[in-house]
Design a protein around this motif. Structure first.
Motif, PDB file in Angstrom:
ATOM      1  N   ARG A  73       0.721  -1.302   0.122  1.00 54.14           N
ATOM      2  CA  ARG A  73      -0.094  -0.187   0.042  1.00 54.14           C
ATOM      3  C   ARG A  73       0.834   1.365  -0.015  1.00 54.14           C
ATOM      4  O   ARG A  73       0.675   2.150   0.662  1.00 54.14           O
ATOM      5  N   CYS A  74       2.016   1.143  -0.774  1.00 50.95           N
ATOM      6  CA  CYS A  74       2.747   2.352  -0.936  1.00 50.95           C
ATOM      7  C   CYS A  74       3.017   2.777  -2.151  1.00 50.95           C
ATOM      8  O   CYS A  74       4.226   3.153  -2.649  1.00 50.95           O
ATOM      9  N   LEU A  75       1.999   3.050  -3.125  1.00 49.43           N
ATOM     10  CA  LEU A  75       2.028   3.233  -4.509  1.00 49.43           C
ATOM     11  C   LEU A  75       2.543   4.721  -4.617  1.00 49.43           C
ATOM     12  O   LEU A  75       1.895   5.575  -4.356  1.00 49.43           O
ATOM     13  N   PRO A  76       3.628   5.112  -5.286  1.00 46.43           N
ATOM     14  CA  PRO A  76       3.755   6.299  -5.653  1.00 46.43           C
ATOM     15  C   PRO A  76       3.304   7.140  -6.731  1.00 46.43           C
ATOM     16  O   PRO A  76       3.264   6.279  -7.758  1.00 46.43           O
ATOM     17  N   PHE A  77       2.587   7.979  -6.638  1.00 50.05           N
ATOM     18  CA  PHE A  77       1.964   8.850  -7.647  1.00 50.05           C
ATOM     19  C   PHE A  77       2.665   9.023  -9.064  1.00 50.05           C
ATOM     20  O   PHE A  77       2.301   8.906 -10.249  1.00 50.05           O
ATOM     21  N   ARG A  78       3.966   9.369  -8.750  1.00 49.72           N
ATOM     22  CA  ARG A  78       4.552   9.886  -9.850  1.00 49.72           C
ATOM     23  C   ARG A  78       4.943   8.634 -10.853  1.00 49.72           C
ATOM     24  O   ARG A  78       4.761   8.865 -11.975  1.00 49.72           O
ATOM     25  N   LEU A 136      -0.625  -4.177 -14.860  1.00 50.41           N
ATOM     26  CA  LEU A 136      -1.190  -2.874 -14.618  1.00 50.41           C
ATOM     27  C   LEU A 136      -2.835  -2.681 -14.489  1.00 50.41           C
ATOM     28  O   LEU A 136      -3.345  -1.922 -13.895  1.00 50.41           O
ATOM     29  N   SER A 137      -3.372  -3.643 -14.680  1.00 47.15           N
ATOM     30  CA  SER A 137      -4.821  -3.985 -14.551  1.00 47.15           C
ATOM     31  C   SER A 137      -5.199  -3.974 -13.063  1.00 47.15           C
ATOM     32  O   SER A 137      -6.008  -3.454 -12.255  1.00 47.15           O
ATOM     33  N   LEU A 138      -3.988  -4.824 -12.390  1.00 54.51           N
ATOM     34  CA  LEU A 138      -4.188  -4.820 -10.907  1.00 54.51           C
ATOM     35  C   LEU A 138      -3.710  -3.458 -10.091  1.00 54.51           C
ATOM     36  O   LEU A 138      -4.431  -3.198  -9.247  1.00 54.51           O
ATOM     37  N   LEU A 139      -2.966  -2.818 -10.840  1.00 55.05           N
ATOM     38  CA  LEU A 139      -2.515  -1.547 -10.132  1.00 55.05           C
ATOM     39  C   LEU A 139      -3.589  -0.443 -10.387  1.00 55.05           C
ATOM     40  O   LEU A 139      -3.805   0.417  -9.464  1.00 55.05           O
ATOM     41  N   ASP A 140      -4.292  -0.514 -11.474  1.00 53.03           N
ATOM     42  CA  ASP A 140      -5.490   0.247 -11.702  1.00 53.03           C
ATOM     43  C   ASP A 140      -6.749   0.003 -10.688  1.00 53.03           C
ATOM     44  O   ASP A 140      -7.285   0.946 -10.264  1.00 53.03           O
ATOM     45  N   THR A 141      -6.842  -1.397 -10.423  1.00 52.21           N
ATOM     46  CA  THR A 141      -7.798  -1.756  -9.475  1.00 52.21           C
ATOM     47  C   THR A 141      -7.327  -1.039  -8.111  1.00 52.21           C
ATOM     48  O   THR A 141      -8.132  -0.586  -7.494  1.00 52.21           O
ATOM     49  N   ALA A 142      -6.073  -1.373  -7.770  1.00 48.79           N
ATOM     50  CA  ALA A 142      -5.519  -0.666  -6.545  1.00 48.79           C
ATOM     51  C   ALA A 142      -5.598   0.949  -6.579  1.00 48.79           C
ATOM     52  O   ALA A 142      -6.367   1.632  -5.329  1.00 48.79           O
ATOM     53  N   VAL A 143      -5.682   1.402  -7.618  1.00 51.64           N
ATOM     54  CA  VAL A 143      -5.871   2.894  -7.641  1.00 51.64           C
ATOM     55  C   VAL A 143      -7.206   2.998  -7.401  1.00 51.64           C
ATOM     56  O   VAL A 143      -8.041   4.220  -6.753  1.00 51.64           O
ATOM     57  N   GLU A 144      -8.032   2.368  -8.015  1.00 54.99           N
ATOM     58  CA  GLU A 144      -9.691   2.655  -7.820  1.00 54.99           C
ATOM     59  C   GLU A 144     -10.235   2.388  -6.607  1.00 54.99           C
ATOM     60  O   GLU A 144     -10.858   3.404  -5.975  1.00 54.99           O
ATOM     61  N   LEU A 145      -9.687   1.601  -5.717  1.00 53.08           N
ATOM     62  CA  LEU A 145     -10.175   1.043  -4.520  1.00 53.08           C
ATOM     63  C   LEU A 145      -9.348   1.837  -3.457  1.00 53.08           C
ATOM     64  O   LEU A 145      -9.985   2.135  -2.439  1.00 53.08           O
ATOM     65  N   GLU A 146      -8.041   2.246  -3.479  1.00 52.71           N
ATOM     66  CA  GLU A 146      -7.240   2.549  -2.155  1.00 52.71           C
ATOM     67  C   GLU A 146      -6.654   3.740  -2.533  1.00 52.71           C
ATOM     68  O   GLU A 146      -5.872   4.335  -1.360  1.00 52.71           O
ATOM     69  N   LEU A 147      -6.741   4.464  -3.516  1.00 51.59           N
ATOM     70  CA  LEU A 147      -6.262   5.916  -3.638  1.00 51.59           C
ATOM     71  C   LEU A 147      -7.350   6.825  -4.368  1.00 51.59           C
ATOM     72  O   LEU A 147      -7.071   7.312  -5.325  1.00 51.59           O
ATOM     73  N   PRO A 148      -8.125   7.343  -3.516  1.00 51.36           N
ATOM     74  CA  PRO A 148      -9.121   8.233  -3.986  1.00 51.36           C
ATOM     75  C   PRO A 148      -8.696   9.684  -4.232  1.00 51.36           C
ATOM     76  O   PRO A 148      -9.411  10.344  -4.955  1.00 51.36           O
ATOM     77  N   GLY A 155       1.820 -11.342   1.079  1.00 52.82           N
ATOM     78  CA  GLY A 155       1.135  -9.867   0.363  1.00 52.82           C
ATOM     79  C   GLY A 155       0.288 -10.210  -0.617  1.00 52.82           C
ATOM     80  O   GLY A 155      -0.865  -9.256  -0.665  1.00 52.82           O
ATOM     81  N   SER A 156       0.279 -11.119  -1.426  1.00 56.25           N
ATOM     82  CA  SER A 156      -0.772 -11.161  -2.452  1.00 56.25           C
ATOM     83  C   SER A 156      -2.011 -11.695  -1.996  1.00 56.25           C
ATOM     84  O   SER A 156      -2.991 -11.295  -2.508  1.00 56.25           O
ATOM     85  N   ARG A 157      -2.069 -12.641  -0.831  1.00 57.88           N
ATOM     86  CA  ARG A 157      -3.323 -13.137  -0.055  1.00 57.88           C
ATOM     87  C   ARG A 157      -3.975 -11.718   0.505  1.00 57.88           C
ATOM     88  O   ARG A 157      -5.120 -11.377   0.581  1.00 57.88           O
ATOM     89  N   ALA A 158      -3.047 -10.974   1.242  1.00 56.55           N
ATOM     90  CA  ALA A 158      -3.700  -9.985   1.894  1.00 56.55           C
ATOM     91  C   ALA A 158      -4.389  -8.894   1.063  1.00 56.55           C
ATOM     92  O   ALA A 158      -5.414  -8.195   1.191  1.00 56.55           O
ATOM     93  N   LEU A 159      -3.491  -8.563  -0.050  1.00 56.79           N
ATOM     94  CA  LEU A 159      -4.099  -7.748  -1.152  1.00 56.79           C
ATOM     95  C   LEU A 159      -5.579  -8.241  -1.926  1.00 56.79           C
ATOM     96  O   LEU A 159      -6.431  -7.635  -1.886  1.00 56.79           O
ATOM     97  N   ARG A 160      -5.679  -9.614  -2.050  1.00 54.38           N
ATOM     98  CA  ARG A 160      -6.908  -9.932  -2.566  1.00 54.38           C
ATOM     99  C   ARG A 160      -8.061  -9.870  -1.632  1.00 54.38           C
ATOM    100  O   ARG A 160      -9.214  -9.232  -1.707  1.00 54.38           O
ATOM    101  N   GLU A 161      -7.733 -10.083  -0.103  1.00 56.01           N
ATOM    102  CA  GLU A 161      -8.888  -9.999   0.734  1.00 56.01           C
ATOM    103  C   GLU A 161      -9.268  -8.518   0.687  1.00 56.01           C
ATOM    104  O   GLU A 161     -10.614  -8.162   1.128  1.00 56.01           O
TER     105      GLU A 161
END
Length: 455
Positions: free
Chosen positions: A232-237, A264-276, A402-408
């Motif tokens: 949960r540490c994605l850099p915006f840049r 990239l699809s997973l990263l886009d999902t993370a943006v959608e769900l975790e980076l408002p 990490g992958s399991r925690a991300l999915r849940e």
């Protein structure tokens, strides 16, 4: 591997602190090229155990080395941790321990390196400890050694803070000399083991490396971001860069285009769900692919050890076949173990009468456009039973990978109600009747009810 121990500046006191490891228990994980037998058995047990006693009773580092060097046919991999621990005891046995000749350590190092292919996991782990535990001088270690350590920790799910912090510190100190292809291997264990290091410069360092290297190695760049996504540490840049039309067009014609698009699809999902708060470019819908369209490789490889079949049989007898779905992949591509549709009153509904998928994206607006308003409100909830098998955790059994925690985490953010089934609880059930009782208690604790057993 042990080049750090060979430094002329390494004092005997420092070495003794490194080598005073917990008592070593011989570990036997199958035959090696030497035809090892488990300690304590077989025709060669006497000489092998006799050598171990000699190592444990050695009176000087030189004598210790002689026992190893003069008995090559009797040396087994588990003797090396014994020898290293005895070396630490010898160095720490006096207020001013005698100096250790560099040649002695060099010879011991060469013996260990030469026999590495036959080492078991325990022996490799001890030797890697010794190679890394000095990070006062991280420049004495090579990237190759640190990559070996990172791969070893990730492969065997060893969430060891001291070693992970050493890797993070090495990465920070050697930032200018590391390219993204090496960095992706160094950061792999942090995401996999769900460990965010305490090293304060860890994230700023990675952001600078990504800014410098992102256009040079697309797959390595996305691999680094995948590890950071799990933390949960994605850099915006960096997200701005990988979602840019130029980057997406660049990777489209490469051999690894599909795996990059999946990441990239997973990263886009993370943006959608975790980076408002993110307002940069996103992955175009036409470029999106299912994230994990099937069960993960580790689950397929260990299916014969899984509790999935017996849990499925328990649910079938308890609820009936029409009231659950197994291995259903829900948008945007997460595979669920078991999915139930539940009415607002808590009744478990036949899945065939309901749409098992919750809408994705879950927010009412996407990219500034209003989402279509449903004419009726779907009252059904979706409950996902998540198997938490032993291999879904780090080796200590307490922290999800990490992958399991991300999915849940993502399934919960999408609106699915999660019901974890931990391996400790599943393993304690003796037979199908006990398992059915266990599942009944779990479902009833959520307020669920159903008709007669078996539908």
């Amino acid at each position: 591997m042990l080049r750090v121990l060979l430094s002329a500046q390494a004092s005997a006191a420092r070495l003794s602190g490194l080598l005073l490891l917990p008592p070593v228990q011989p570990c036997y994980l199958g035959p090696s090229k030497w035809g090892d037998r488990p300690p304590g058995g077989g025709p060669h047990a006497g000489p092998v155990q006799g050598l171990q006693r000699l190592l444990e009773q050695a009176r000087s580092p030189g004598e210790l080395l002689r026992w190893l060097g003069q008995n090559p046919t009797k040396v087994r991999p588990h003797h090396y941790p014994v020898a290293l621990r005895r070396l630490g005891q010898l160095l720490g046995s006096r207020p001013q321990p005698p100096p250790v000749e560099q040649a002695t350590l060099q010879d011991l190092s060469q013996l260990i390196i030469r026999n590495c292919p036959s080492f078991d996991i325990h022996t490799i782990h001890v030797c890697l400890h010794l190679a890394v535990l000095l990070e006062a001088r991280p420049e004495e270690l090579t990237p190759h050694v640190m990559v070996l350590l990172a791969q070893h920790l990730a492969r065997h799910r060893l969430r060891e803070p001291q070693l992970l912090e050493a890797i993070a510190h090495f990465l920070v100190v050697q930032e200018a000399q590391l390219n993204s292809k090496v960095v992706q291997k160094l950061v792999l264990p942090f995401g996999r083991l769900n460990y965010l290091p305490l090293e304060q410069q860890f994230m700023p360092c990675l952001e600078r490396i990504l800014a410098r290297e992102a256009g040079l190695a697309p797959l390595a760049t996305v691999n680094i971001l995948m590890s950071l996504c799990q933390l949960r540490c994605l850099p915006f840049r960096a997200l701005h860069f990988v979602f840019s039309p130029g980057f997406i067009n660049h990777i489209s014609g490469t051999p690894h285009a599909l795996i990059v698009r999946r990441y990239l699809s997973l990263l886009d999902t993370a943006v959608e769900l975790e980076l408002p708060g993110y307002r940069g470019p996103r992955l175009p819908r036409r470029q999106q692919v299912p994230i994990f369209p099937q069960p993960l490789i580790t689950d397929r490889a260990r299916c014969k050890y899984s509790h999935k079949d017996i849990v499925a049989e328990g649910l079938r007898q308890l609820l009936g076949e029409e009231k659950y779905r197994q291995d259903l992949t829900v948008p945007p591509g997460y595979c669920t173990d078991f999915l139930l549709c539940v009415s607002s009153s808590g009744a478990v509904l036949p899945v065939r009468t309901q749409d098992p998928f919750l809408p994705y994206p879950p927010r009412s607006c996407l990219q500034g456009q209003a989402a279509p308003q449903p004419t009726t409100r779907d009252p059904a909830q979706r409950v996902v039973l998540m198997l938490r098998e032993r291999w879904h955790f780090c080796r200590d059994g307490r922290v999800l990978l990490g992958s399991r925690a991300l999915r849940e985490r993502h399934l919960g953010l999408m609106g699915y109600q999660l019901l974890p089934l931990p391996f400790e609880e599943l393993e304690s059930q003796r037979g199908l009747p006990q398992l059915k009782s266990y599942l009944r208690q779990k479902l009833q604790a959520l307020g669920l009810h159903w008709g007669p057993e078996g539908g």
